[in-house]
Design an enzyme around this catalytic site. Sequence first.
Site, PDB file in Angstrom:
ATOM      1  N   LEU A 142     -44.112 -10.290   9.011  1.00 46.28           N
ATOM      2  CA  LEU A 142     -45.114 -10.209   7.942  1.00 46.28           C
ATOM      3  C   LEU A 142     -45.516 -11.581   7.410  1.00 46.28           C
ATOM      4  CD1 LEU A 142     -44.122  -7.186   7.984  1.00 46.28           C
ATOM      5  CD2 LEU A 142     -44.638  -7.155   5.536  1.00 46.28           C
ATOM      6  N   THR A 187       0.815  -1.215   0.000  1.00 42.83           N
ATOM      7  CA  THR A 187       0.000   0.000   0.000  1.00 42.83           C
ATOM      8  C   THR A 187       0.853   1.271   0.000  1.00 42.83           C
ATOM      9  OG1 THR A 187      -0.139  -0.107   2.421  1.00 42.83           O
ATOM     10  CG2 THR A 187      -1.927  -1.116   1.170  1.00 42.83           C
ATOM     11  N   GLU A 239     -16.760  -2.062   1.417  1.00 47.90           N
ATOM     12  CA  GLU A 239     -15.915  -1.262   2.315  1.00 47.90           C
ATOM     13  C   GLU A 239     -15.301  -2.138   3.415  1.00 47.90           C
ATOM     14  OE1 GLU A 239     -15.266   1.390   1.062  1.00 47.90           O
ATOM     15  OE2 GLU A 239     -17.005   1.668  -0.233  1.00 47.90           O
TER      16      GLU A 239
END
Length: 566
Positions: free
Chosen positions: A408, A223, A433
Amino acid sequence: MAVMTHYRGNVGDLRFNLFELLGMGDLLEGYELDVDTVNDMLTEVERLASGPVAESFAEVDRDPPVYDPASHSVRMPEAFKRSYRAWMDAEWWRMDMPVAAGGQGAPRMLWWALVELIQGAQAPVFMFGGGPSFAGLLHTIGTPEQRRIAEIMIDRRWAASMVLTEPDAGSDVGAGRTVAKQQDDGSWHIEGVKRFITSGEHDLEENIVHFVLARPVGAGPGTKGLSMFVVPKYLFDAETGELKGRNGVYATNVEKKMGIKVSTTCELTLGANEPAVGWLVGGVHDGIAQMFKVIESARMQVGVKAIAALSTGYLNALEYAKIRVQGADLTRAADKTAPRVTIDRHPDVRRMLMLQRAYAEGLRSTYLYTASVLDRGDPGMNDLLLPIVKGVGSERASEMLMLSLQTLGGSGFLQDYPIEQYIRDTKIDTLYEGTTGIQGQDFFFRKIVRDNAECLNRLFAQIEQVPDEAVKGALAEVRAMVDTMLAWQKAAKDQPDEIYKVGQNTTRLLMSVGDLVIGWLLARSAQISEQKVAVSKFFGETVLPELSVRRQILERTDNALMEDVW
Protein backbone atom coordinates in the site's frame (compact mmCIF):
# COMPACT_ATOMS: atom_id res chain seq x y z
CA MET A 1 -27.34 -1.75 1.73
CA ALA A 2 -24.10 -3.73 2.16
CA VAL A 3 -21.99 -3.05 5.25
CA MET A 4 -18.49 -1.77 4.48
CA THR A 5 -15.94 -3.88 6.30
CA HIS A 6 -12.19 -4.07 6.66
CA TYR A 7 -12.34 -7.85 6.80
CA ARG A 8 -11.62 -10.04 3.80
CA GLY A 9 -12.32 -13.69 4.56
CA ASN A 10 -11.25 -16.66 2.47
CA VAL A 11 -13.99 -19.24 2.84
CA GLY A 12 -13.05 -20.80 -0.48
CA ASP A 13 -9.61 -21.72 0.80
CA LEU A 14 -11.04 -22.96 4.08
CA ARG A 15 -13.36 -25.29 2.16
CA PHE A 16 -10.47 -26.51 0.01
CA ASN A 17 -8.38 -27.33 3.07
CA LEU A 18 -11.16 -28.96 5.05
CA PHE A 19 -12.62 -31.15 2.34
CA GLU A 20 -10.00 -31.63 -0.40
CA LEU A 21 -6.66 -31.44 1.39
CA LEU A 22 -7.60 -32.85 4.79
CA GLY A 23 -10.62 -35.02 3.97
CA MET A 24 -12.87 -33.82 6.77
CA GLY A 25 -15.92 -35.21 4.98
CA ASP A 26 -15.26 -38.73 6.22
CA LEU A 27 -15.41 -37.52 9.84
CA LEU A 28 -18.72 -35.69 9.68
CA GLU A 29 -21.05 -38.65 10.11
CA GLY A 30 -19.75 -39.20 13.62
CA TYR A 31 -20.89 -35.68 14.51
CA GLU A 32 -24.28 -35.81 12.77
CA LEU A 33 -23.08 -33.24 10.26
CA ASP A 34 -22.88 -33.26 6.46
CA VAL A 35 -21.02 -31.29 3.82
CA ASP A 36 -23.94 -28.99 3.04
CA THR A 37 -24.42 -28.12 6.70
CA VAL A 38 -20.72 -27.32 7.13
CA ASN A 39 -20.76 -25.15 4.02
CA ASP A 40 -23.74 -23.28 5.44
CA MET A 41 -21.88 -22.85 8.74
CA LEU A 42 -18.87 -21.33 7.00
CA THR A 43 -21.07 -18.98 4.99
CA GLU A 44 -23.02 -17.86 8.04
CA VAL A 45 -19.97 -17.28 10.26
CA GLU A 46 -18.26 -15.31 7.48
CA ARG A 47 -21.38 -13.13 7.27
CA LEU A 48 -21.30 -12.64 11.03
CA ALA A 49 -17.57 -11.89 10.97
CA SER A 50 -17.56 -9.39 8.10
CA GLY A 51 -20.72 -7.71 9.42
CA PRO A 52 -21.38 -7.05 13.11
CA VAL A 53 -18.11 -8.51 14.47
CA ALA A 54 -15.89 -6.44 12.16
CA GLU A 55 -18.04 -3.33 12.36
CA SER A 56 -16.45 -1.87 15.51
CA PHE A 57 -12.86 -2.91 14.69
CA ALA A 58 -11.39 0.55 14.04
CA GLU A 59 -13.73 2.52 16.31
CA VAL A 60 -12.75 0.69 19.50
CA ASP A 61 -9.07 0.99 18.66
CA ARG A 62 -9.53 4.78 18.69
CA ASP A 63 -11.97 4.75 21.62
CA PRO A 64 -10.72 1.96 23.92
CA PRO A 65 -12.12 0.79 27.28
CA VAL A 66 -11.99 3.18 30.23
CA TYR A 67 -10.54 2.04 33.55
CA ASP A 68 -11.75 3.66 36.78
CA PRO A 69 -9.10 3.16 39.50
CA ALA A 70 -11.49 4.25 42.24
CA SER A 71 -13.92 1.40 41.60
CA HIS A 72 -11.38 -0.95 39.97
CA SER A 73 -13.82 -1.30 37.08
CA VAL A 74 -13.72 -1.06 33.29
CA ARG A 75 -16.35 0.45 31.00
CA MET A 76 -16.31 -1.20 27.58
CA PRO A 77 -17.21 0.81 24.43
CA GLU A 78 -20.83 0.39 23.37
CA ALA A 79 -19.79 -0.41 19.80
CA PHE A 80 -17.69 -3.31 21.03
CA LYS A 81 -20.54 -4.59 23.19
CA ARG A 82 -22.66 -4.88 20.04
CA SER A 83 -19.97 -6.86 18.22
CA TYR A 84 -19.39 -9.10 21.23
CA ARG A 85 -23.09 -9.72 21.75
CA ALA A 86 -23.56 -10.67 18.08
CA TRP A 87 -20.95 -13.42 18.51
CA MET A 88 -22.20 -14.67 21.86
CA ASP A 89 -25.87 -14.64 20.84
CA ALA A 90 -25.09 -16.78 17.79
CA GLU A 91 -23.78 -19.51 20.17
CA TRP A 92 -21.17 -20.94 17.82
CA TRP A 93 -19.02 -21.23 20.96
CA ARG A 94 -20.94 -24.40 21.82
CA MET A 95 -18.72 -26.19 19.30
CA ASP A 96 -15.79 -25.74 21.71
CA MET A 97 -17.55 -27.40 24.63
CA PRO A 98 -18.10 -31.02 25.69
CA VAL A 99 -21.44 -32.41 24.56
CA ALA A 100 -22.13 -33.37 28.19
CA ALA A 101 -21.96 -29.67 29.11
CA GLY A 102 -24.33 -28.58 26.35
CA GLY A 103 -21.80 -28.42 23.53
CA GLN A 104 -22.23 -29.22 19.84
CA GLY A 105 -19.83 -31.93 18.74
CA ALA A 106 -17.75 -31.05 15.70
CA PRO A 107 -14.28 -31.80 14.29
CA ARG A 108 -11.60 -29.56 15.77
CA MET A 109 -10.49 -28.43 12.33
CA LEU A 110 -13.99 -27.11 11.63
CA TRP A 111 -14.03 -25.26 14.95
CA TRP A 112 -10.70 -23.56 14.27
CA ALA A 113 -11.77 -22.66 10.73
CA LEU A 114 -14.73 -20.77 12.20
CA VAL A 115 -12.43 -19.18 14.77
CA GLU A 116 -10.20 -17.89 11.97
CA LEU A 117 -13.13 -15.98 10.50
CA ILE A 118 -14.09 -14.34 13.78
CA GLN A 119 -10.51 -13.54 14.82
CA GLY A 120 -9.69 -12.08 11.42
CA ALA A 121 -12.65 -9.74 11.78
CA GLN A 122 -11.90 -8.72 15.39
CA ALA A 123 -9.95 -11.08 17.63
CA PRO A 124 -10.88 -9.55 21.01
CA VAL A 125 -14.54 -10.43 20.38
CA PHE A 126 -13.49 -14.06 20.45
CA MET A 127 -11.02 -13.55 23.30
CA PHE A 128 -13.60 -12.00 25.64
CA GLY A 129 -16.01 -14.80 24.78
CA GLY A 130 -13.95 -17.59 26.33
CA GLY A 131 -16.18 -18.14 29.36
CA PRO A 132 -18.05 -21.16 27.95
CA SER A 133 -14.78 -22.89 27.04
CA PHE A 134 -13.46 -22.44 30.58
CA ALA A 135 -16.81 -23.71 31.87
CA GLY A 136 -16.47 -26.76 29.62
CA LEU A 137 -13.05 -27.50 31.11
CA LEU A 138 -14.42 -27.13 34.64
CA HIS A 139 -17.31 -29.43 33.75
CA THR A 140 -14.80 -32.06 32.58
CA ILE A 141 -12.21 -31.94 35.38
CA GLY A 142 -14.16 -30.41 38.28
CA THR A 143 -15.87 -31.99 41.25
CA PRO A 144 -19.63 -32.70 41.04
CA GLU A 145 -20.24 -29.38 42.84
CA GLN A 146 -17.99 -27.60 40.34
CA ARG A 147 -19.84 -29.16 37.42
CA ARG A 148 -22.89 -27.32 38.72
CA ILE A 149 -20.82 -24.11 38.74
CA ALA A 150 -19.88 -24.83 35.14
CA GLU A 151 -23.54 -25.17 34.22
CA ILE A 152 -24.27 -21.82 35.85
CA MET A 153 -21.40 -20.22 33.96
CA ILE A 154 -22.83 -21.49 30.67
CA ASP A 155 -26.47 -20.65 31.42
CA ARG A 156 -25.65 -17.13 32.56
CA ARG A 157 -22.81 -16.68 30.04
CA TRP A 158 -20.30 -15.65 32.64
CA ALA A 159 -16.89 -14.61 31.39
CA ALA A 160 -13.60 -16.14 32.50
CA SER A 161 -9.87 -15.44 32.52
CA MET A 162 -6.62 -17.40 32.78
CA VAL A 163 -4.48 -16.03 35.64
CA LEU A 164 -0.85 -17.20 35.57
CA THR A 165 1.72 -14.46 35.12
CA GLU A 166 3.21 -12.46 38.01
CA PRO A 167 5.25 -9.24 37.86
CA ASP A 168 8.54 -10.85 38.90
CA ALA A 169 7.97 -14.28 37.36
CA GLY A 170 7.01 -13.61 33.74
CA SER A 171 7.19 -16.80 31.69
CA ASP A 172 8.82 -18.61 34.61
CA VAL A 173 5.49 -19.75 36.01
CA GLY A 174 7.13 -21.91 38.65
CA ALA A 175 8.61 -18.79 40.29
CA GLY A 176 5.14 -17.49 41.14
CA ARG A 177 4.61 -16.30 44.71
CA THR A 178 0.81 -16.07 44.91
CA VAL A 179 -0.25 -18.21 47.86
CA ALA A 180 -3.39 -20.15 48.77
CA LYS A 181 -4.50 -20.77 52.36
CA GLN A 182 -7.09 -23.45 53.04
CA GLN A 183 -10.08 -22.53 55.22
CA ASP A 184 -12.15 -24.66 57.57
CA ASP A 185 -15.10 -24.70 55.17
CA GLY A 186 -12.97 -26.21 52.38
CA SER A 187 -12.55 -22.96 50.47
CA TRP A 188 -9.21 -21.19 49.97
CA HIS A 189 -8.05 -17.61 50.39
CA ILE A 190 -5.73 -16.49 47.59
CA GLU A 191 -3.17 -13.71 48.12
CA GLY A 192 -0.91 -12.18 45.50
CA VAL A 193 -0.58 -10.00 42.41
CA LYS A 194 -0.96 -11.25 38.85
CA ARG A 195 -0.06 -9.37 35.67
CA PHE A 196 -0.89 -9.43 31.95
CA ILE A 197 -4.29 -11.00 32.55
CA THR A 198 -6.31 -10.93 29.34
CA SER A 199 -9.98 -10.02 29.88
CA GLY A 200 -9.31 -9.65 33.60
CA GLU A 201 -11.92 -6.92 34.08
CA HIS A 202 -14.84 -5.63 31.98
CA ASP A 203 -18.59 -5.06 32.06
CA LEU A 204 -19.59 -7.41 29.24
CA GLU A 205 -21.09 -10.00 31.61
CA GLU A 206 -22.39 -9.94 35.18
CA ASN A 207 -19.55 -12.09 36.50
CA ILE A 208 -15.99 -13.15 35.63
CA VAL A 209 -14.60 -16.44 36.93
CA HIS A 210 -10.82 -16.33 37.20
CA PHE A 211 -8.83 -19.57 36.90
CA VAL A 212 -5.84 -18.82 39.13
CA LEU A 213 -2.56 -20.63 39.66
CA ALA A 214 -1.36 -20.30 43.25
CA ARG A 215 0.92 -22.15 45.65
CA PRO A 216 -0.78 -23.69 48.71
CA VAL A 217 1.00 -22.91 51.96
CA GLY A 218 3.57 -25.63 52.53
CA ALA A 219 3.71 -26.79 48.88
CA GLY A 220 7.10 -27.26 47.28
CA PRO A 221 8.83 -24.90 44.83
CA GLY A 222 8.54 -24.87 41.05
CA THR A 223 5.57 -25.69 38.88
CA LYS A 224 4.82 -28.96 40.69
CA GLY A 225 3.83 -27.00 43.80
CA LEU A 226 1.13 -25.03 42.00
CA SER A 227 -2.61 -25.64 42.17
CA MET A 228 -5.47 -24.15 40.17
CA PHE A 229 -8.39 -22.36 41.81
CA VAL A 230 -11.62 -20.84 40.57
CA VAL A 231 -11.89 -17.32 42.00
CA PRO A 232 -15.01 -15.40 40.90
CA LYS A 233 -15.26 -11.63 40.70
CA TYR A 234 -18.60 -11.90 42.52
CA LEU A 235 -19.42 -14.61 45.02
CA PHE A 236 -22.61 -16.49 44.22
CA ASP A 237 -25.06 -19.15 45.32
CA ALA A 238 -23.57 -22.45 44.13
CA GLU A 239 -26.99 -23.86 43.22
CA THR A 240 -28.83 -20.91 41.67
CA GLY A 241 -26.00 -18.63 40.55
CA GLU A 242 -27.51 -15.63 42.37
CA LEU A 243 -24.79 -13.06 43.02
CA LYS A 244 -23.98 -12.46 46.68
CA GLY A 245 -21.43 -9.66 46.66
CA ARG A 246 -17.91 -8.69 45.64
CA ASN A 247 -15.02 -11.10 46.10
CA GLY A 248 -11.54 -9.84 47.02
CA VAL A 249 -10.05 -9.91 43.50
CA TYR A 250 -9.68 -6.48 41.86
CA ALA A 251 -8.15 -5.01 38.73
CA THR A 252 -5.53 -2.60 40.06
CA ASN A 253 -4.31 -1.52 36.62
CA VAL A 254 -5.17 -1.88 32.94
CA GLU A 255 -2.17 -1.76 30.63
CA LYS A 256 -1.84 0.85 27.87
CA LYS A 257 -0.74 -1.12 24.85
CA MET A 258 0.61 -0.87 21.32
CA GLY A 259 -2.31 -2.84 19.86
CA ILE A 260 -5.53 -4.78 20.54
CA LYS A 261 -6.44 -1.85 22.73
CA VAL A 262 -10.00 -3.00 23.31
CA SER A 263 -8.66 -6.16 24.97
CA THR A 264 -8.30 -5.34 28.66
CA THR A 265 -4.91 -6.58 29.87
CA CYS A 266 -5.04 -6.28 33.64
CA GLU A 267 -3.06 -6.41 36.82
CA LEU A 268 -5.15 -8.34 39.33
CA THR A 269 -4.60 -8.06 43.07
CA LEU A 270 -6.04 -10.85 45.19
CA GLY A 271 -6.68 -10.74 48.92
CA ALA A 272 -5.22 -7.30 49.62
CA ASN A 273 -7.98 -5.78 51.76
CA GLU A 274 -10.50 -8.60 51.91
CA PRO A 275 -10.29 -12.33 51.23
CA ALA A 276 -10.18 -13.54 47.63
CA VAL A 277 -12.17 -16.74 48.04
CA GLY A 278 -11.48 -19.62 45.67
CA TRP A 279 -12.05 -23.34 45.29
CA LEU A 280 -9.49 -25.97 44.33
CA VAL A 281 -10.29 -27.21 40.81
CA GLY A 282 -11.18 -30.88 40.81
CA GLY A 283 -10.23 -31.18 44.46
CA VAL A 284 -6.69 -32.14 43.41
CA HIS A 285 -3.34 -30.32 43.48
CA ASP A 286 -2.56 -30.68 39.80
CA GLY A 287 -2.53 -27.07 38.73
CA ILE A 288 0.13 -26.95 36.03
CA ALA A 289 -1.26 -29.98 34.19
CA GLN A 290 -4.77 -28.54 34.41
CA MET A 291 -3.64 -25.13 33.25
CA PHE A 292 -1.72 -26.59 30.34
CA LYS A 293 -5.02 -27.74 28.89
CA VAL A 294 -5.90 -24.03 28.74
CA ILE A 295 -2.44 -22.97 27.56
CA GLU A 296 -2.40 -25.44 24.66
CA SER A 297 -5.73 -24.14 23.41
CA ALA A 298 -4.56 -20.56 23.92
CA ARG A 299 -1.42 -21.17 21.86
CA MET A 300 -3.53 -22.55 19.03
CA GLN A 301 -5.83 -19.55 19.34
CA VAL A 302 -2.91 -17.12 19.15
CA GLY A 303 -1.50 -18.79 16.07
CA VAL A 304 -4.87 -18.80 14.32
CA LYS A 305 -5.35 -15.14 15.30
CA ALA A 306 -2.07 -14.16 13.64
CA ILE A 307 -2.73 -16.25 10.53
CA ALA A 308 -6.22 -14.76 10.22
CA ALA A 309 -4.78 -11.24 10.34
CA LEU A 310 -2.20 -12.11 7.69
CA SER A 311 -4.90 -13.51 5.41
CA THR A 312 -7.08 -10.42 5.55
CA GLY A 313 -3.99 -8.20 5.32
CA TYR A 314 -2.88 -9.96 2.14
CA LEU A 315 -6.36 -9.81 0.60
CA ASN A 316 -6.63 -6.11 1.42
CA ALA A 317 -3.22 -5.52 -0.16
CA LEU A 318 -4.17 -7.56 -3.24
CA GLU A 319 -7.39 -5.60 -3.66
CA TYR A 320 -5.51 -2.31 -3.38
CA ALA A 321 -2.81 -3.41 -5.83
CA LYS A 322 -5.41 -4.22 -8.46
CA ILE A 323 -6.85 -0.70 -8.46
CA ARG A 324 -3.87 1.54 -7.57
CA VAL A 325 -2.49 3.01 -10.81
CA GLN A 326 1.13 4.12 -10.68
CA GLY A 327 4.04 3.98 -13.15
CA ALA A 328 4.41 2.37 -16.52
CA ASP A 329 5.00 -1.30 -17.14
CA LEU A 330 8.69 -2.10 -16.53
CA THR A 331 9.13 -3.14 -20.17
CA ARG A 332 8.22 0.44 -21.19
CA ALA A 333 9.76 2.34 -18.29
CA ALA A 334 11.82 4.57 -20.62
CA ASP A 335 8.74 5.56 -22.64
CA LYS A 336 7.37 8.73 -21.05
CA THR A 337 4.13 8.35 -23.02
CA ALA A 338 3.46 4.77 -21.93
CA PRO A 339 0.16 4.25 -20.13
CA ARG A 340 0.21 3.90 -16.37
CA VAL A 341 -0.60 0.45 -14.97
CA THR A 342 -1.97 -0.88 -11.72
CA ILE A 343 0.79 -1.75 -9.28
CA ASP A 344 -0.04 -5.46 -9.36
CA ARG A 345 1.74 -5.42 -12.76
CA HIS A 346 5.07 -4.43 -11.18
CA PRO A 347 7.37 -7.43 -10.58
CA ASP A 348 8.44 -6.53 -7.04
CA VAL A 349 4.86 -5.92 -5.95
CA ARG A 350 3.89 -9.28 -7.42
CA ARG A 351 6.77 -10.87 -5.50
CA MET A 352 5.51 -9.37 -2.23
CA LEU A 353 1.93 -10.39 -2.93
CA MET A 354 2.89 -13.97 -3.79
CA LEU A 355 5.01 -14.29 -0.64
CA GLN A 356 2.10 -13.02 1.46
CA ARG A 357 -0.23 -15.47 -0.26
CA ALA A 358 2.15 -18.39 0.20
CA TYR A 359 2.44 -17.84 3.94
CA ALA A 360 -1.26 -17.01 4.40
CA GLU A 361 -2.43 -20.13 2.61
CA GLY A 362 0.41 -22.36 3.80
CA LEU A 363 -0.07 -21.39 7.43
CA ARG A 364 -3.81 -21.92 7.12
CA SER A 365 -3.12 -25.45 5.92
CA THR A 366 -0.67 -25.86 8.82
CA TYR A 367 -3.08 -24.96 11.61
CA LEU A 368 -5.89 -26.98 10.06
CA TYR A 369 -3.58 -29.97 9.62
CA THR A 370 -2.57 -29.58 13.27
CA ALA A 371 -6.24 -29.73 14.27
CA SER A 372 -6.89 -32.64 11.92
CA VAL A 373 -4.32 -34.93 13.54
CA LEU A 374 -6.15 -34.47 16.83
CA ASP A 375 -9.42 -35.32 15.09
CA ARG A 376 -7.79 -38.51 13.85
CA GLY A 377 -6.50 -39.54 17.26
CA ASP A 378 -2.86 -38.44 17.20
CA PRO A 379 -2.36 -36.08 20.18
CA GLY A 380 1.42 -36.53 20.04
CA MET A 381 1.59 -35.07 16.54
CA ASN A 382 -0.71 -32.27 17.62
CA ASP A 383 1.65 -31.44 20.50
CA LEU A 384 4.63 -31.41 18.13
CA LEU A 385 2.93 -29.00 15.73
CA LEU A 386 1.50 -26.52 18.25
CA PRO A 387 4.76 -24.52 18.61
CA ILE A 388 4.84 -24.23 14.83
CA VAL A 389 1.28 -22.88 14.66
CA LYS A 390 1.93 -20.41 17.47
CA GLY A 391 5.60 -19.52 16.96
CA VAL A 392 5.99 -19.69 13.19
CA GLY A 393 2.43 -18.50 12.57
CA SER A 394 2.86 -15.37 14.65
CA GLU A 395 6.38 -14.53 13.41
CA ARG A 396 5.60 -14.99 9.73
CA ALA A 397 2.31 -13.13 10.03
CA SER A 398 4.08 -10.18 11.61
CA GLU A 399 6.74 -10.21 8.86
CA MET A 400 4.30 -10.61 5.98
CA LEU A 401 1.98 -7.87 7.22
CA MET A 402 4.92 -5.51 6.80
CA LEU A 403 4.85 -6.53 3.12
CA SER A 404 1.12 -5.77 3.07
CA LEU A 405 2.06 -2.32 4.32
CA GLN A 406 4.75 -2.00 1.64
CA THR A 407 2.20 -2.92 -1.01
CA LEU A 408 0.00 0.00 0.00
CA GLY A 409 3.00 2.31 0.32
CA GLY A 410 2.36 5.53 2.24
CA SER A 411 -1.38 4.84 2.24
CA GLY A 412 -0.79 1.76 4.37
CA PHE A 413 0.67 3.95 7.12
CA LEU A 414 -2.64 5.81 7.39
CA GLN A 415 -5.60 4.84 9.51
CA ASP A 416 -7.72 5.12 6.37
CA TYR A 417 -6.71 1.49 5.76
CA PRO A 418 -6.66 -1.40 8.27
CA ILE A 419 -3.09 -2.59 7.68
CA GLU A 420 -1.44 -0.40 10.33
CA GLN A 421 -3.86 -1.72 12.94
CA TYR A 422 -3.32 -5.30 11.80
CA ILE A 423 0.41 -4.81 12.40
CA ARG A 424 -0.10 -3.33 15.87
CA ASP A 425 -2.71 -5.89 16.86
CA THR A 426 -0.66 -8.85 15.61
CA LYS A 427 2.76 -8.10 17.08
CA ILE A 428 1.58 -9.30 20.49
CA ASP A 429 1.04 -12.77 19.02
CA THR A 430 4.82 -13.29 18.93
CA LEU A 431 4.96 -12.53 22.67
CA TYR A 432 2.11 -13.86 24.72
CA GLU A 433 1.43 -17.50 25.61
CA GLY A 434 5.21 -17.88 25.36
CA THR A 435 7.50 -15.79 23.17
CA THR A 436 8.91 -17.25 19.96
CA GLY A 437 12.12 -18.10 21.81
CA ILE A 438 10.12 -20.10 24.34
CA GLN A 439 8.24 -21.86 21.53
CA GLY A 440 11.59 -22.82 19.99
CA GLN A 441 12.86 -24.28 23.26
CA ASP A 442 9.58 -26.10 23.82
CA PHE A 443 9.75 -27.51 20.30
CA PHE A 444 13.25 -28.93 20.69
CA PHE A 445 13.52 -29.91 24.33
CA ARG A 446 9.94 -31.03 25.03
CA LYS A 447 8.62 -32.10 21.64
CA ILE A 448 11.74 -33.63 20.04
CA VAL A 449 14.23 -34.68 22.74
CA ARG A 450 11.65 -35.92 25.23
CA ASP A 451 10.22 -38.57 22.88
CA ASN A 452 13.50 -39.30 21.05
CA ALA A 453 12.15 -37.51 17.93
CA GLU A 454 9.49 -40.21 17.44
CA CYS A 455 6.73 -37.79 16.39
CA LEU A 456 9.12 -35.66 14.36
CA ASN A 457 10.30 -38.70 12.41
CA ARG A 458 6.70 -39.71 11.73
CA LEU A 459 6.10 -36.22 10.36
CA PHE A 460 9.23 -36.48 8.21
CA ALA A 461 8.00 -39.83 6.87
CA GLN A 462 4.80 -38.18 5.67
CA ILE A 463 6.71 -35.31 4.08
CA GLU A 464 8.93 -37.80 2.19
CA GLN A 465 5.89 -39.11 0.34
CA VAL A 466 5.37 -35.88 -1.64
CA PRO A 467 7.10 -36.07 -5.06
CA ASP A 468 8.45 -32.52 -4.93
CA GLU A 469 12.19 -32.01 -5.25
CA ALA A 470 12.24 -28.66 -3.44
CA VAL A 471 10.46 -30.19 -0.44
CA LYS A 472 12.73 -33.25 -0.44
CA GLY A 473 15.79 -31.00 -0.50
CA ALA A 474 14.43 -28.90 2.36
CA LEU A 475 13.67 -32.06 4.34
CA ALA A 476 17.29 -33.17 4.03
CA GLU A 477 18.51 -29.81 5.33
CA VAL A 478 16.17 -29.92 8.32
CA ARG A 479 17.13 -33.48 9.16
CA ALA A 480 20.77 -32.42 9.21
CA MET A 481 19.93 -29.54 11.57
CA VAL A 482 18.09 -31.85 13.95
CA ASP A 483 20.91 -34.43 13.92
CA THR A 484 23.50 -31.76 14.71
CA MET A 485 21.46 -30.34 17.59
CA LEU A 486 20.75 -33.79 19.04
CA ALA A 487 24.50 -34.49 18.95
CA TRP A 488 25.16 -31.27 20.88
CA GLN A 489 22.44 -32.24 23.35
CA LYS A 490 24.09 -35.61 23.92
CA ALA A 491 27.58 -34.08 24.21
CA ALA A 492 26.33 -31.64 26.84
CA LYS A 493 26.19 -34.46 29.37
CA ASP A 494 30.00 -34.38 29.49
CA GLN A 495 30.58 -30.86 28.14
CA PRO A 496 27.82 -28.64 29.61
CA ASP A 497 28.69 -25.65 27.40
CA GLU A 498 27.56 -27.59 24.33
CA ILE A 499 23.98 -26.90 25.37
CA TYR A 500 24.60 -23.25 24.53
CA LYS A 501 24.94 -24.24 20.88
CA VAL A 502 21.53 -25.83 21.05
CA GLY A 503 20.05 -22.75 22.71
CA GLN A 504 21.37 -20.49 19.96
CA ASN A 505 19.53 -22.52 17.32
CA THR A 506 16.18 -23.63 18.74
CA THR A 507 14.33 -20.71 17.14
CA ARG A 508 16.18 -21.23 13.85
CA LEU A 509 15.10 -24.87 13.88
CA LEU A 510 11.50 -24.02 14.70
CA MET A 511 11.25 -21.52 11.84
CA SER A 512 12.95 -23.96 9.45
CA VAL A 513 10.64 -26.86 10.29
CA GLY A 514 7.74 -24.43 9.94
CA ASP A 515 8.85 -23.45 6.44
CA LEU A 516 9.31 -27.11 5.57
CA VAL A 517 5.78 -27.98 6.72
CA ILE A 518 4.35 -25.03 4.80
CA GLY A 519 6.21 -26.06 1.65
CA TRP A 520 5.03 -29.64 2.06
CA LEU A 521 1.37 -28.72 2.50
CA LEU A 522 1.51 -26.30 -0.43
CA ALA A 523 3.02 -29.08 -2.56
CA ARG A 524 0.28 -31.48 -1.47
CA SER A 525 -2.29 -28.83 -2.33
CA ALA A 526 -0.75 -28.36 -5.78
CA GLN A 527 -1.26 -32.08 -6.44
CA ILE A 528 -4.98 -31.56 -5.86
CA SER A 529 -5.71 -28.14 -7.35
CA GLU A 530 -4.18 -26.34 -10.33
CA GLN A 531 -4.88 -23.06 -8.52
CA LYS A 532 -2.21 -24.02 -5.96
CA VAL A 533 0.55 -24.85 -8.45
CA ALA A 534 1.92 -21.32 -8.88
CA VAL A 535 2.08 -20.53 -5.16
CA SER A 536 3.68 -23.91 -4.34
CA LYS A 537 6.28 -23.44 -7.09
CA PHE A 538 7.07 -19.92 -5.88
CA PHE A 539 7.56 -21.04 -2.28
CA GLY A 540 9.67 -24.01 -3.32
CA GLU A 541 11.94 -21.88 -5.48
CA THR A 542 12.30 -18.75 -3.33
CA VAL A 543 11.90 -19.79 0.33
CA LEU A 544 12.85 -23.44 0.75
CA PRO A 545 16.38 -22.96 -0.69
CA GLU A 546 17.09 -20.67 2.27
CA LEU A 547 17.10 -23.74 4.53
CA SER A 548 20.45 -24.77 3.09
CA VAL A 549 22.04 -21.55 4.33
CA ARG A 550 20.34 -21.86 7.70
CA ARG A 551 21.75 -25.39 8.05
CA GLN A 552 25.26 -24.11 7.28
CA ILE A 553 24.92 -21.31 9.84
CA LEU A 554 23.70 -23.77 12.44
CA GLU A 555 26.55 -26.21 11.85
CA ARG A 556 29.14 -23.43 12.24
CA THR A 557 27.82 -22.39 15.65
CA ASP A 558 30.41 -21.89 18.35
CA ASN A 559 30.12 -20.39 21.80
CA ALA A 560 31.83 -17.07 21.12
CA LEU A 561 28.44 -15.42 21.64
CA MET A 562 28.40 -16.67 25.22
CA GLU A 563 31.63 -14.86 26.09
CA ASP A 564 31.57 -11.43 27.71
CA VAL A 565 31.06 -9.52 24.42
CA TRP A 566 29.09 -6.60 25.82
